[in-house]
Design a protein around this motif. Structure first.
Motif, short mmCIF file in Angstrom:
data_model
loop_
_atom_site.label_atom_id
_atom_site.label_comp_id
_atom_site.label_asym_id
_atom_site.label_seq_id
_atom_site.Cartn_x
_atom_site.Cartn_y
_atom_site.Cartn_z
N GLY A 196 0.31 -1.36 0.00
CA GLY A 196 -0.13 0.44 -0.36
C GLY A 196 0.90 0.79 -0.16
N LEU A 197 2.13 0.91 0.50
CA LEU A 197 2.66 2.61 0.63
C LEU A 197 3.37 3.11 -0.40
N ALA A 198 3.90 1.84 -1.62
CA ALA A 198 4.36 1.64 -2.55
C ALA A 198 3.30 2.13 -3.48
N CYS A 199 1.89 1.93 -3.31
CA CYS A 199 0.81 2.09 -4.27
C CYS A 199 1.03 3.40 -4.03
N MET A 200 0.89 4.64 -3.02
CA MET A 200 0.38 5.71 -2.28
C MET A 200 1.19 6.31 -3.14
N ALA A 201 2.58 5.87 -3.05
CA ALA A 201 3.83 6.83 -4.11
C ALA A 201 3.38 6.50 -4.83
N ALA A 202 3.49 5.38 -6.01
CA ALA A 202 2.68 5.42 -6.88
C ALA A 202 1.32 6.77 -7.11
N GLY A 203 0.78 6.99 -6.74
CA GLY A 203 0.34 7.85 -6.58
C GLY A 203 0.47 9.04 -6.89
#
Length: 185
Positions: free
Chosen positions: A157-164
């Motif tokens: 999820g942290l990676a997903c948030m960073a991608a966003g």
């Protein structure tokens, strides 16, 4: 509700329960308690199962394989959870970094990007936790199972948030001429 709590509320709740997510002002007693809980709930299973197999005679080969798998899983979890105990403050700062105002969101399209990332994190965390609990009720329930159920989607999820966040920055750079004249939302 903050972006972090909306995205990772389930994860943070379970991590707090297992003393893997420090309070605002962690005390030395909290750190000692977290370390003791971590050791008591992760170390005995691999140690006792290894001792059992070292002391047992005539062990069937399939039981050796099962024990090796369980030992490997426990050791991976040991090293995966240790940073949450030792460096809990830094991990908490990393998680709450997504509440900072950067990147600057200029329009509804960018707000939608951040909201989509948050929704993906929340959905994945809840689904993973529910499926993990169901699977482990049938097999075994405990610290390792529940901690894995919240740590694994938290990392993704942290990676997903960073991608966003990177998508918002990309949009800002692509439309720099348009956004340079607008006010912050």
């Amino acid at each position: 509700m903050s972006l972090v709590k909306r995205s990772f509320g389930v994860n943070l709740y379970v991590l707090k329960y297992f003393c893997m997510y420090p309070p605002e002002k962690p005390t030395r007693l909290y750190k000692v308690g977290a370390f003791i809980m971590f050791l008591l709930l992760t170390v005995p299973v691999p140690v006792l199962s290894s001792l059992y197999f070292l002391l047992e005679e005539d062990i069937p080969l399939e039981r050796v394989g099962d024990n090796a798998f369980s030992l490997a899983q426990s050791m991976v979890c040991f090293f995966k959870f240790m940073p949450f105990i030792i460096n809990g403050d830094q991990i908490k700062k990393c998680i709450h970094y997504f509440e900072s105002p950067l990147p600057i969101v200029f329009n509804d399209k960018q707000r939608s990007i951040v909201k989509t990332s948050s929704n993906i994190c929340r959905r994945n965390s809840r689904a993973f936790l529910i499926l993990f609990i169901c699977a482990h009720i049938l097999w075994r329930i405990g610290y390792i199972a529940l901690a894995c159920a919240v740590v694994d989607p938290l990392i993704g999820g942290l990676a997903c948030m960073a991608a966003g966040q990177l998508s918002v920055i990309k949009d800002n750079l692509q439309h720099l001429d348009e956004y340079s004249e607008t006010e912050f939302l």
